[in-house]
Each structure stands twice: as C-alpha cells, then as structure tokens.
Design a protein around this motif. Structure first.
Motif, PDB file in Angstrom:
ATOM      1  N   ARG A 136      12.024  -0.790   0.359  1.00  0.00           N
ATOM      2  CA  ARG A 136      12.640   0.024   1.405  1.00  0.00           C
ATOM      3  C   ARG A 136      12.596  -0.677   2.762  1.00  0.00           C
ATOM      4  O   ARG A 136      13.464  -0.457   3.599  1.00  0.00           O
ATOM      5  CB  ARG A 136      11.939   1.384   1.499  1.00  0.00           C
ATOM      6  CG  ARG A 136      11.801   2.123   0.162  1.00  0.00           C
ATOM      7  CD  ARG A 136      13.111   2.520  -0.467  1.00  0.00           C
ATOM      8  NE  ARG A 136      13.689   3.716   0.130  1.00  0.00           N
ATOM      9  CZ  ARG A 136      13.318   4.951  -0.163  1.00  0.00           C
ATOM     10  NH1 ARG A 136      12.336   5.178  -1.013  1.00  0.00           N
ATOM     11  NH2 ARG A 136      13.919   5.973   0.409  1.00  0.00           N
ATOM     12  N   ASP A 137      11.563  -1.488   2.972  1.00  0.00           N
ATOM     13  CA  ASP A 137      11.431  -2.226   4.234  1.00  0.00           C
ATOM     14  C   ASP A 137      11.566  -1.316   5.465  1.00  0.00           C
ATOM     15  O   ASP A 137      12.222  -1.659   6.440  1.00  0.00           O
ATOM     16  CB  ASP A 137      12.440  -3.377   4.310  1.00  0.00           C
ATOM     17  CG  ASP A 137      12.006  -4.604   3.538  1.00  0.00           C
ATOM     18  OD1 ASP A 137      10.799  -4.916   3.544  1.00  0.00           O
ATOM     19  OD2 ASP A 137      12.857  -5.257   2.905  1.00  0.00           O
ATOM     20  N   PHE A 138      10.903  -0.150   5.404  1.00  0.00           N
ATOM     21  CA  PHE A 138      10.939   0.742   6.556  1.00  0.00           C
ATOM     22  C   PHE A 138      10.163   0.169   7.737  1.00  0.00           C
ATOM     23  O   PHE A 138      10.385   0.579   8.876  1.00  0.00           O
ATOM     24  CB  PHE A 138      10.363   2.111   6.171  1.00  0.00           C
ATOM     25  CG  PHE A 138      11.271   2.939   5.300  1.00  0.00           C
ATOM     26  CD1 PHE A 138      12.642   2.706   5.265  1.00  0.00           C
ATOM     27  CD2 PHE A 138      10.763   3.954   4.520  1.00  0.00           C
ATOM     28  CE1 PHE A 138      13.488   3.467   4.469  1.00  0.00           C
ATOM     29  CE2 PHE A 138      11.600   4.732   3.715  1.00  0.00           C
ATOM     30  CZ  PHE A 138      12.968   4.481   3.691  1.00  0.00           C
ATOM     31  N   SER A 139       9.242  -0.748   7.463  1.00  0.00           N
ATOM     32  CA  SER A 139       8.550  -1.493   8.515  1.00  0.00           C
ATOM     33  C   SER A 139       8.764  -2.980   8.248  1.00  0.00           C
ATOM     34  O   SER A 139       8.871  -3.395   7.088  1.00  0.00           O
ATOM     35  CB  SER A 139       7.048  -1.189   8.524  1.00  0.00           C
ATOM     36  OG  SER A 139       6.794   0.116   8.994  1.00  0.00           O
ATOM     37  N   PRO A 140       8.818  -3.795   9.291  1.00  0.00           N
ATOM     38  CA  PRO A 140       8.990  -5.245   9.082  1.00  0.00           C
ATOM     39  C   PRO A 140       7.864  -5.807   8.216  1.00  0.00           C
ATOM     40  O   PRO A 140       6.713  -5.374   8.311  1.00  0.00           O
ATOM     41  CB  PRO A 140       8.928  -5.817  10.505  1.00  0.00           C
ATOM     42  CG  PRO A 140       9.266  -4.666  11.404  1.00  0.00           C
ATOM     43  CD  PRO A 140       8.741  -3.440  10.724  1.00  0.00           C
ATOM     44  N   ARG A 141       8.197  -6.754   7.397  1.00  0.00           N
ATOM     45  CA  ARG A 141       7.209  -7.277   6.450  1.00  0.00           C
ATOM     46  C   ARG A 141       5.974  -7.868   7.119  1.00  0.00           C
ATOM     47  O   ARG A 141       4.853  -7.650   6.639  1.00  0.00           O
ATOM     48  CB  ARG A 141       7.885  -8.270   5.500  1.00  0.00           C
ATOM     49  CG  ARG A 141       8.909  -7.589   4.611  1.00  0.00           C
ATOM     50  CD  ARG A 141       9.594  -8.535   3.642  1.00  0.00           C
ATOM     51  NE  ARG A 141      10.605  -7.791   2.855  1.00  0.00           N
ATOM     52  CZ  ARG A 141      11.337  -8.320   1.891  1.00  0.00           C
ATOM     53  NH1 ARG A 141      11.176  -9.609   1.581  1.00  0.00           N
ATOM     54  NH2 ARG A 141      12.223  -7.584   1.243  1.00  0.00           N
ATOM     55  N   PRO A 142       6.104  -8.608   8.217  1.00  0.00           N
ATOM     56  CA  PRO A 142       4.870  -9.088   8.880  1.00  0.00           C
ATOM     57  C   PRO A 142       3.970  -7.944   9.336  1.00  0.00           C
ATOM     58  O   PRO A 142       2.739  -8.034   9.239  1.00  0.00           O
ATOM     59  CB  PRO A 142       5.399  -9.892  10.071  1.00  0.00           C
ATOM     60  CG  PRO A 142       6.770 -10.339   9.657  1.00  0.00           C
ATOM     61  CD  PRO A 142       7.312  -9.189   8.848  1.00  0.00           C
TER      62      PRO A 142
END
Length: 267
Positions: A102-108
C-alpha cells in the motif's frame, strides 16, 4: 469446550467498535478469551489500553505504530511508546513492520519506525507483533539483525511463500495464521504450507473484522469477521495438519499464553 486466544483483533477504528461488549461476550461463549487488541498508532494504542482496563482479563493489547502510520513517527514517539508499554495491559510492541503493497508511508520512514520499535522491544524485553506485506527482503534483513536480542517475535497474518516461511522459521519467528487459509481462491498456497509450520511456532487469529473465512457454512449474514469464528479457523487448520482439533487448539492456546506471557485463565 476448547480455549482459544485471538491474537489479533482490530476492535478500535473498525466496524467492530460499535459492538465491543457484544463481540467480547460472543467470543467468550465460544471459548475465545482473552482477545489481543491491536494498537496501530500511538493514539489508538492509548485508547486500547483504556479499553482493556474496562474489560480486565478479557482484553489485552499491543502498543505500536503500523507501517501505514510510519510517517507519523517523530523524535518523541519512542518515549511516548515506552510510556504506553508500562501499562500492564500491553503484552507486545506493535503492530509494526513493513508494507510495500500500500505504501501509505514512504519506505524509508517505514524502515526507521520499524527499527525504532524493535530496539524498544529489546530494551523493554517485550515480544513484538509484526506486519509484512510485499516487503520480504527488507523485512528479513532488518529482523535478522535484531532477532537474537528479541524476547519473542511474531509475524501475524502470514500469507507468504514456502521460501519465506522457511526463512522466518529459521529466524525462530512465531507465525499467525488467519482465515485467509480458508479462501479457496487466494489461500491454497498457505493451506499447503500450514502442515509444515512447527507446532510450537503456530498461533491462530482472526484479524477481525477482516478476512472472514470464505468456507464457513452457513455463511455469516455479515461480511464482518469476528473473534467468535476463531474455533472454525483453528479446526480448519487442524484438519489441514491432520491433527485432532482439540489437541491442536490446546497447543495454540499454550503457545499464545507463553508468547504473550499470560497466565492460564480458562483451564
């Protein structure tokens, strides 16, 4: 009647919230008690503690920041979470992890918040309840570094491949299995894998209100999954493993007591 612990219930911020008392009682009537309420961000974790205080020994909770909310992790978040984890109702850090689907938050930001919570779990010597979706490589790399120091590590709602399962078992993770395994469309690979999960590593969960078991007959009128359906899921898994359902339920119950450091309550 067998006893069960539903290790992942989304009682707050979901379709279950308006009917909490009824849901807890209906589950208990089926031998499903206590329930572990998931905290998916700091405010929900605080609310989960308050809810657990209203239902002593019927509800326990986790406290953590889900990868969907990882962008909310601030410099003071770790101290806030440490304070929350002092509550006796908090039995694990989490739900934390990585979600590249979903990538609701940036991966880093997801990786930063995940690592911070693993470090916190080690400092507090609490088990950790983790989430991983489409992020196996990074998840495995991070968990491998911290696993030797963690008191316990659970990947809940496991739906991965055989290679992923073997990697997680090699890391001595517990795996939570949901009603996904009852889905004739999406759950066939998982159904083939559950016989190979070591019996002392396996926990059962509904992840309600999500993942209603599709094979239930008669089909529930509501599409909401509920903790009261956990015995059905456990029996389904026992059949896949060729085990006696009562013995399998007893094993999972003992696994859950040990993992969350709970005292036996229901015989």
């Amino acid at each position: 009647m067998s006893s069960y612990i539903d290790i992942a219930v989304n009682l707050l911020g979901s379709a279950l919230e308006p009917d909490i008392t009824q849901i807890i009682q209906a589950a208990a009537d089926q031998g499903v008690s206590p329930l572990i309420v998931i905290g998916s961000d700091l405010s929900e974790s605080a609310a989960a503690i308050q809810l657990c205080q209203q239902y002593p020994k019927q509800l326990y909770c986790t406290a953590g920041v889900h990868p969907h909310h990882a962008s909310e992790w601030q410099t003071n978040s770790k101290q806030t979470l440490i304070d929350l984890c002092q509550a006796s109702q908090v039995v694990a850090v989490g739900e934390c992890g990585l979600d590249y689907n979903r990538d609701f938050s940036p991966r880093p930001a997801q990786r930063q918040a995940f690592i911070a919570q693993l470090e916190l779990a080690i400092d507090l010597q609490k088990p950790v309840l983790m989430h991983e979706r489409d992020a196996h490589s990074d998840f495995l790399s991070i968990v491998s570094e911290y696993r030797p120091h963690l008191r316990g590590a659970l990947l809940h709602c496991f739906t991965g491949s055989q290679a992923q399962m073997e990697a997680y078992i090699d890391l001595d993770l517990h795996l939570g299995i949901t009603g996904w395994v009852c889905d004739e469309r999406r759950g066939q690979e998982l159904a083939a894998l559950v016989p190979f999960i070591p019996k002392d590593r396996l926990l059962v969960e509904t992840d309600s209100p999500y993942l209603l078991p599709r094979s239930m007959r008669p089909k529930p009128k509501s599409s909401k999954n509920k903790p009261e359906y956990l015995p059905y899921i456990a029996q389904y898994i026992a059949n896949l493993r060729g085990e006696d359902p009562a013995e399998f339920a007893k094993q999972c119950y003992q696994n859950s007591l040990a993992f969350f450091n709970l005292s036996q309550q229901n015989g």
